[in-house]
Design an enzyme around this catalytic site. Structure first.
Site, PDB file in Angstrom:
ATOM      1  N   HIS A 138      10.546 -50.617  10.666  1.00 27.09           N
ATOM      2  CA  HIS A 138      11.799 -50.624   9.917  1.00 27.09           C
ATOM      3  C   HIS A 138      11.810 -51.800   8.944  1.00 27.09           C
ATOM      4  O   HIS A 138      11.427 -52.912   9.307  1.00 27.09           O
ATOM      5  CB  HIS A 138      12.958 -50.735  10.910  1.00 27.09           C
ATOM      6  CG  HIS A 138      14.299 -50.434  10.359  1.00 27.09           C
ATOM      7  ND1 HIS A 138      14.601 -49.251   9.724  1.00 27.09           N
ATOM      8  CD2 HIS A 138      15.460 -51.167  10.349  1.00 27.09           C
ATOM      9  CE1 HIS A 138      15.859 -49.257   9.364  1.00 27.09           C
ATOM     10  NE2 HIS A 138      16.404 -50.414   9.707  1.00 27.09           N
TER      11      HIS A 138
ATOM     12  N   GLU B  65       9.229 -46.943  12.886  1.00 26.83           N
ATOM     13  CA  GLU B  65      10.503 -47.621  12.694  1.00 26.83           C
ATOM     14  C   GLU B  65      10.886 -48.514  13.874  1.00 26.83           C
ATOM     15  O   GLU B  65      11.377 -49.633  13.703  1.00 26.83           O
ATOM     16  CB  GLU B  65      11.614 -46.585  12.480  1.00 26.83           C
ATOM     17  CG  GLU B  65      11.476 -45.726  11.237  1.00 26.83           C
ATOM     18  CD  GLU B  65      12.102 -46.355  10.003  1.00 26.83           C
ATOM     19  OE1 GLU B  65      12.527 -47.524  10.079  1.00 26.83           O
ATOM     20  OE2 GLU B  65      12.151 -45.668   8.967  1.00 26.83           O
TER      21      GLU B  65
ATOM     22  N   SER C 212      18.646 -48.462   5.908  1.00 23.15           N
ATOM     23  CA  SER C 212      19.216 -48.672   7.240  1.00 23.15           C
ATOM     24  C   SER C 212      20.715 -48.360   7.236  1.00 23.15           C
ATOM     25  O   SER C 212      21.113 -47.268   6.839  1.00 23.15           O
ATOM     26  CB  SER C 212      18.916 -50.102   7.698  1.00 23.15           C
ATOM     27  OG  SER C 212      19.137 -50.252   9.082  1.00 23.15           O
TER      28      SER C 212
END
Length: 479
Positions: free
Chosen positions: A411, A313, A190
């Site tokens: 995610h 995600e 990330s």
């Protein structure tokens, strides 16, 4: 009974603890404490200490707000939140043995939207890496206003400068922990992965690492100077002070945290660029050009790269709030307007790509593409052209059963498999990230094994991704 292990760094000796796979050292400073005016300065060398420093207790963490996801326990990812203390620019180390010969080193940079997180979070436990002959280093860096707000009189991108300082510390000290300074892999997820993309385009990063792994990051996630100044102006107005480092240095950390809600959701769109973070965070790198377009400025050509994303995600930002089920077409257009200069065209293209998708699924796809997939693809292709066979791509598709399956392959979901922690009870149950159903036992071995192999040799176990001959390794069922 063996005594606790002691390692000698350039700043002084540190005492750790033993565990079943080696040794663990915590909270070792890699830079001086960022206090007062130093919060907005470049990281400085630590002055050192006499005697043997206790390295058995967790580090303080960078000042950060509380972050919650309805019905989902994200504490393993974010860590304990803000644990006040001056010396939080620290590293944690898991090593098979400080007395071992030179072993591959992996340095992990945490995510958290550039506003939260810590290298000491439970998901980043390095015992499995030590078990498999790797020295694992995790680190803290400045986040939020101290780390990324663009201020007159302060160097830009201070969080990135902290990561550079930590990598310099690793180069100078990791041999004392059994690591090979010439075989360092920096990896992150990330916001941490986006920082690594920037490192590939940063001249000062040359020689600090040999390999890089970018998990759900972006090579196009930086703000332009104009966008950054909008955030700075909003922060200055909220505090009632001038937008300078000297003025902000007089503001305590808790007050800097109080104004963050006034910065989230700012309209950062300009005539030529959209908001690369879709309004989800007011902090990012501030650069004149995106890292994916600047790789020739840094060490990218000499660095092996493993890079990829998850297949769903965007669900993390919708699933916990029932937005997957309750979104409307108007919500889809609103999301598209944050991240596309022509939102109607973007939604039409996405609808054609996913016929029959619900409004929530379209929003999820929009977020996933804008935040991670498009920038990852651009960085992947740029590195493949530049490196000539040293780029490897992956796609992670295992779907969490959490929240009745609404999270899916979202995610962060690859992290338990990268760190070989997918069987931990705290990742399961009613609020666990992986949900009630156990994942297939082979998946963590595959993913973790690929990361370890890459750290050893630069080859994770499949063919390189080349222009004209793309190769992508799929983990789990990927559509």
């Amino acid at each position: 009974m063996q005594p606790d292990p002691v390692a000698q760094t350039r700043a002084g000796a540190v005492r750790g603890v033993r565990h079943e796979y080696g040794e663990h050292y915590r909270a070792i400073p890699y830079a001086a404490a960022p206090v007062g005016r130093a919060r907005f300065a470049a990281p400085a060398p630590h002055p050192g200490w006499s005697g043997v420093r206790d390295a058995t207790q967790p580090s303080p963490t960078a000042p950060q707000p509380v972050r919650e996801f309805a019905g989902l326990d994200m504490a393993p990812y974010f860590g304990p939140g803000w644990v006040p203390g001056e010396e939080y620019l620290t590293v944690n180390i898991h090593t098979p043995s400080a007395g071992d010969p030179a072993l591959p080193v992996m340095v992990y940079v945490h995510g958290g939207g550039s506003v939260s997180g810590t290298g000491g979070a439970a998901l980043y436990d390095g015992r499995a890496f030590a078990r498999d002959g790797v020295v694992l280093v995790t680190l803290n860096y400045r986040i939020g206003i101290p780390g990324f707000l663009d201020l007159e009189g302060a160097p830009a991108n201070r969080g990135l400068r902290d990561v550079l300082a930590a990598l310099g510390w690793v180069r100078d000290n990791i041999a004392a922990f059994g690591g090979d300074r010439d075989n360092v892999t920096v990896f992150g997820q990330s916001a941490g992965a986006t920082l690594i993309g920037a490192l590939l385009a940063t001249p000062e990063a040359t020689g600090l690492f040999r390999r890089a792994i970018i998990q759900s990051g972006s090579g196009t996630g930086a703000f332009t100077p104009e966008q950054a100044q909008r955030v700075t102006s909003a922060a200055s107005a909220a505090l009632g002070v001038a937008p300078t480092a000297d003025a902000f240095a007089a503001i305590p950390d808790d007050r800097l945290l109080e104004i963050l809600p006034k910065l989230t959701g700012l309209d950062l769109r300009t005539e030529t660029v959209a908001d690369p973070l879709a309004g989800l965070s007011p902090f990012s790198l501030v650069l004149p050009r995106q890292p994916a377009d600047s790789l020739t400025n840094g060490p990218a050509a000499e660095v092996d790269l493993l890079i990829g994303t998850n297949t769903e995600e965007g669900r993390l930002y919708l699933g916990p709030y029932d937005d997957l089920d309750n979104s409307t077409y108007a919500d889809v257009l609103t999301t598209a307007a944050h991240i596309h200069l022509d939102p109607h065209a973007a939604v039409e293209a996405l609808t054609a790509r996913y016929p029959g998708a619900s409004a929530g699924e379209l929003r999820s796809a929009l977020l996933g593409q804008a935040l991670f997939e498009a920038g990852t693809k651009r960085l992947l292709e740029a590195h493949a052209r530049l490196s000539g066979g040293h780029t490897h791509a992956y796609r992670f598709g295992y779907r969490s059963t959490a929240m009745r399956g609404r999270l899916g392959a979202t995610h962060t979901i690859e992290l338990p498999f990268v760190f070989d922690l997918a069987d931990e009870p705290w990742l399961h149950g009613p609020t666990g990230l992986l949900g009630p159903q156990a994942p297939p036992p082979y998946l963590a071995a595959q993913v973790h094994g690929a990361w370890v192999a890459f750290a050893h040799t630069g080859n994770p176990g499949w063919s390189a991704h080349r222009a004209g001959s793309p190769t992508v390794r799929h983990f789990g069922p990927c559509p």
